[in-house]
Design an enzyme around this catalytic site. Sequence first.
Site, PDB file in Angstrom:
ATOM      1  N   ASP A 193       6.413 -17.167  16.308  1.00 13.18           N
ATOM      2  CA  ASP A 193       6.533 -15.725  16.521  1.00 13.18           C
ATOM      3  C   ASP A 193       7.706 -15.153  15.714  1.00 13.18           C
ATOM      4  O   ASP A 193       8.810 -15.701  15.742  1.00 13.18           O
ATOM      5  CB  ASP A 193       6.787 -15.417  17.995  1.00 13.18           C
ATOM      6  CG  ASP A 193       5.729 -15.978  18.924  1.00 13.18           C
ATOM      7  OD1 ASP A 193       5.148 -17.023  18.608  1.00 13.18           O
ATOM      8  OD2 ASP A 193       5.505 -15.366  19.983  1.00 13.18           O
ATOM      9  N   HIS A 195       7.742 -11.377  15.667  1.00 13.03           N
ATOM     10  CA  HIS A 195       7.852 -10.172  16.505  1.00 13.03           C
ATOM     11  C   HIS A 195       8.661  -9.042  15.872  1.00 13.03           C
ATOM     12  O   HIS A 195       9.575  -8.493  16.497  1.00 13.03           O
ATOM     13  CB  HIS A 195       8.439 -10.535  17.865  1.00 13.03           C
ATOM     14  CG  HIS A 195       7.408 -10.974  18.870  1.00 13.03           C
ATOM     15  ND1 HIS A 195       6.322 -10.193  19.213  1.00 13.03           N
ATOM     16  CD2 HIS A 195       7.300 -12.122  19.584  1.00 13.03           C
ATOM     17  CE1 HIS A 195       5.594 -10.835  20.103  1.00 13.03           C
ATOM     18  NE2 HIS A 195       6.148 -12.011  20.335  1.00 13.03           N
ATOM     19  N   ASP A 222       1.706 -13.493  16.532  1.00 11.51           N
ATOM     20  CA  ASP A 222       2.762 -12.654  17.108  1.00 11.51           C
ATOM     21  C   ASP A 222       3.806 -12.266  16.062  1.00 11.51           C
ATOM     22  O   ASP A 222       5.010 -12.404  16.271  1.00 11.51           O
ATOM     23  CB  ASP A 222       3.423 -13.352  18.307  1.00 11.51           C
ATOM     24  CG  ASP A 222       2.608 -13.202  19.574  1.00 11.51           C
ATOM     25  OD1 ASP A 222       1.418 -12.841  19.480  1.00 11.51           O
ATOM     26  OD2 ASP A 222       3.148 -13.448  20.670  1.00 11.51           O
ATOM     27  N   ASP A 225       4.873  -6.280  17.202  1.00 12.50           N
ATOM     28  CA  ASP A 225       5.285  -5.866  18.549  1.00 12.50           C
ATOM     29  C   ASP A 225       6.731  -6.265  18.841  1.00 12.50           C
ATOM     30  O   ASP A 225       7.266  -7.229  18.301  1.00 12.50           O
ATOM     31  CB  ASP A 225       4.367  -6.429  19.640  1.00 12.50           C
ATOM     32  CG  ASP A 225       3.096  -5.608  19.833  1.00 12.50           C
ATOM     33  OD1 ASP A 225       3.066  -4.456  19.373  1.00 12.50           O
ATOM     34  OD2 ASP A 225       2.138  -6.143  20.422  1.00 12.50           O
ATOM     35  N   ARG A 226       7.320  -5.499  19.742  1.00 17.13           N
ATOM     36  CA  ARG A 226       8.662  -5.684  20.286  1.00 17.13           C
ATOM     37  C   ARG A 226       9.763  -5.362  19.273  1.00 17.13           C
ATOM     38  O   ARG A 226      10.609  -4.519  19.527  1.00 17.13           O
ATOM     39  CB  ARG A 226       8.848  -7.090  20.872  1.00 17.13           C
ATOM     40  CG  ARG A 226       7.907  -7.393  22.032  1.00 17.13           C
ATOM     41  CD  ARG A 226       8.337  -8.679  22.737  1.00 17.13           C
ATOM     42  NE  ARG A 226       7.382  -9.096  23.753  1.00 17.13           N
ATOM     43  CZ  ARG A 226       7.357  -8.659  25.001  1.00 17.13           C
ATOM     44  NH1 ARG A 226       8.234  -7.760  25.396  1.00 17.13           N
ATOM     45  NH2 ARG A 226       6.457  -9.106  25.865  1.00 17.13           N
ATOM     46  N   ASN A 254      -1.565 -13.536  20.544  1.00 19.64           N
ATOM     47  CA  ASN A 254      -1.996 -12.640  21.626  1.00 19.64           C
ATOM     48  C   ASN A 254      -1.487 -11.216  21.424  1.00 19.64           C
ATOM     49  O   ASN A 254      -2.000 -10.276  22.037  1.00 19.64           O
ATOM     50  CB  ASN A 254      -1.545 -13.179  22.991  1.00 19.64           C
ATOM     51  CG  ASN A 254      -0.049 -13.174  23.163  1.00 19.64           C
ATOM     52  OD1 ASN A 254       0.675 -13.813  22.403  1.00 19.64           O
ATOM     53  ND2 ASN A 254       0.440 -12.454  24.164  1.00 19.64           N
ATOM     54  N   HIS A 255      -0.489 -11.028  20.552  1.00 19.04           N
ATOM     55  CA  HIS A 255      -0.009  -9.671  20.270  1.00 19.04           C
ATOM     56  C   HIS A 255      -0.729  -9.020  19.100  1.00 19.04           C
ATOM     57  O   HIS A 255      -0.456  -7.849  18.799  1.00 19.04           O
ATOM     58  CB  HIS A 255       1.502  -9.673  20.029  1.00 19.04           C
ATOM     59  CG  HIS A 255       2.282  -9.569  21.302  1.00 19.04           C
ATOM     60  ND1 HIS A 255       2.719  -8.372  21.826  1.00 19.04           N
ATOM     61  CD2 HIS A 255       2.673 -10.523  22.176  1.00 19.04           C
ATOM     62  CE1 HIS A 255       3.358  -8.592  22.955  1.00 19.04           C
ATOM     63  NE2 HIS A 255       3.355  -9.888  23.191  1.00 19.04           N
ATOM     64  N   HIS A 303      -1.954 -20.405  18.460  1.00 21.85           N
ATOM     65  CA  HIS A 303      -0.844 -19.644  19.021  1.00 21.85           C
ATOM     66  C   HIS A 303      -0.488 -20.067  20.443  1.00 21.85           C
ATOM     67  O   HIS A 303       0.682 -20.284  20.759  1.00 21.85           O
ATOM     68  CB  HIS A 303      -1.150 -18.149  18.991  1.00 21.85           C
ATOM     69  CG  HIS A 303      -0.015 -17.325  19.501  1.00 21.85           C
ATOM     70  ND1 HIS A 303       1.149 -17.150  18.788  1.00 21.85           N
ATOM     71  CD2 HIS A 303       0.158 -16.650  20.673  1.00 21.85           C
ATOM     72  CE1 HIS A 303       1.991 -16.412  19.501  1.00 21.85           C
ATOM     73  NE2 HIS A 303       1.415 -16.090  20.632  1.00 21.85           N
ATOM     74  N   ARG A 353       2.114 -16.238  33.465  1.00 23.48           N
ATOM     75  CA  ARG A 353       1.830 -14.935  32.872  1.00 23.48           C
ATOM     76  C   ARG A 353       0.782 -14.161  33.667  1.00 23.48           C
ATOM     77  O   ARG A 353       0.652 -12.957  33.511  1.00 23.48           O
ATOM     78  CB  ARG A 353       1.324 -15.107  31.436  1.00 23.48           C
ATOM     79  CG  ARG A 353       2.262 -15.857  30.528  1.00 23.48           C
ATOM     80  CD  ARG A 353       1.620 -16.114  29.177  1.00 23.48           C
ATOM     81  NE  ARG A 353       2.421 -16.989  28.339  1.00 23.48           N
ATOM     82  CZ  ARG A 353       3.374 -16.575  27.511  1.00 23.48           C
ATOM     83  NH1 ARG A 353       3.633 -15.288  27.427  1.00 23.48           N
ATOM     84  NH2 ARG A 353       4.058 -17.423  26.776  1.00 23.48           N
ATOM     85  N   HIS A 380       4.225 -18.831  20.942  1.00 20.94           N
ATOM     86  CA  HIS A 380       3.921 -18.080  22.169  1.00 20.94           C
ATOM     87  C   HIS A 380       5.049 -18.018  23.180  1.00 20.94           C
ATOM     88  O   HIS A 380       5.022 -17.188  24.078  1.00 20.94           O
ATOM     89  CB  HIS A 380       2.668 -18.689  22.807  1.00 20.94           C
ATOM     90  CG  HIS A 380       1.994 -17.867  23.860  1.00 20.94           C
ATOM     91  ND1 HIS A 380       1.838 -16.505  23.776  1.00 20.94           N
ATOM     92  CD2 HIS A 380       1.400 -18.223  25.032  1.00 20.94           C
ATOM     93  CE1 HIS A 380       1.181 -16.072  24.849  1.00 20.94           C
ATOM     94  NE2 HIS A 380       0.917 -17.091  25.621  1.00 20.94           N
TER      95      HIS A 380
END
Length: 447
Positions: A193, A195, A222, A225-226, A254-255, A303, A353, A380
């Site tokens: 990730d 991000h 990923d 995002d963020r 997943n993002h 991922h 989660r 992840h």
Amino acid sequence: MATAEEQATTFKNEGNKAFASHDWLAAIDLYTKAIELNPNEPAYYSNRAQAYFRRAVAYTAILKSRDALKDFKTVVKKAPNDKDAKLKLAECEKIVRRVEFFRAIEVEDAPSAAEGLDLDSMVVDDDYDGVRLGTEMTTEFITDMLERFKNGKKIHKKYVYQIVIAVTKIVHEEATMVEMEIPDDAKLTVCGDTHGQFFDLMELFRLSGLPSEKHYYLFNGDFVDRGSWSTEIALLLYAYKWLRPSSFYINRGNHETDDMNRVYGFEGECKAKYNERVFKLFSESFSALPLATLVGNKYLVLHGGLFSDDKITLDDIRKLNRHNQRQPGQSGLMMEMLWTDPQPEPGRGPSKRGVGMQFGPDVTKRFCENNGLEAIIRSHEVRMEGYEEEHDGRCITVFSAPKYCDSTENKGAYIDIGPDYKLKFHKFDAVPHPNIKPMASWALSML
């Protein structure tokens, strides 16, 4: 015979065990039983409120917004002085409004965002001070783009359209599980990730080297995002994919999904820096990304993690038609590939989660043995040292966003794999970046 108070204590202890294993539903049920037997013990109420709160946070993370809203309201009702719960409730109400708004306006089988986009007639103004992009990606364009991004500049929207559309076509033709070998004179770097942490990715490239004919890369989902520079990372990775389609690989995370992008910042960033069409083009490209990469028939890189059924094999991944299902949903093979996590205990357990599940070392061992693999490599999850070898070395997590979201004191990491297929782990620290906070709160306030 045990007294009611003793039985209540037993239920409370069992509830604590369920809480520790992230089984929020069981914990709530057990704390409720303890309360019924001994309603005068305040700890039982606070424990149950915490279980509701944790479940609500889990629901929020996986965008089960209505379920989260119900739990947050329960917490606020039972603990009216909990300021954090009130704040989370307000945020959750925004998410619910936002998600339901977009669901209301969504059109099934909508035309591609590229339809009607006439790139040939789109003019780049004479005052554009960057390298021009023709019909093919060039190293010169990427070098200039990197410098622009470092200095807070953008590239022209025509070039954004060109890059995303070109890469969508490339990855759409790739297999759901890409299978690659490492040539004798090359190496592969596997990244987790990132991000939207563009400046930390630049540090990774500084340490490891830029992609080249002999230096392959695999980004394991990923990348958006963020963080505050998700568009910059996405465009950079896509530019390299266009330039080197046979040696630069990107797995979906997943993002890289619509619902996550709408809540955790990428959609808002696209609209702020470019326009809504750019987000829609990226959304289409994310749905086309492969879900896994098989490296030398030795390492499966995906991922999330493994599956709820021991019968799943590499052939099942090969046969999965990801184009029939644009978003991963709440169940099924695609969802598990993007969402599951390892656990130290044998067997399978509920996910912390709230979606997917957790898998133990015995599950990993069987999967690797059944499929002739040395290990799985996944991402992840934050790892404080940037990576972790679990399940007797057969489950490896790599995470490449150091000081994640400017709030976690973790290192980043990447893995080099040479033609001998030996793994070499490298750790790195976060570097300074412009004073722009992660975008999650901005995304939540957009509606």
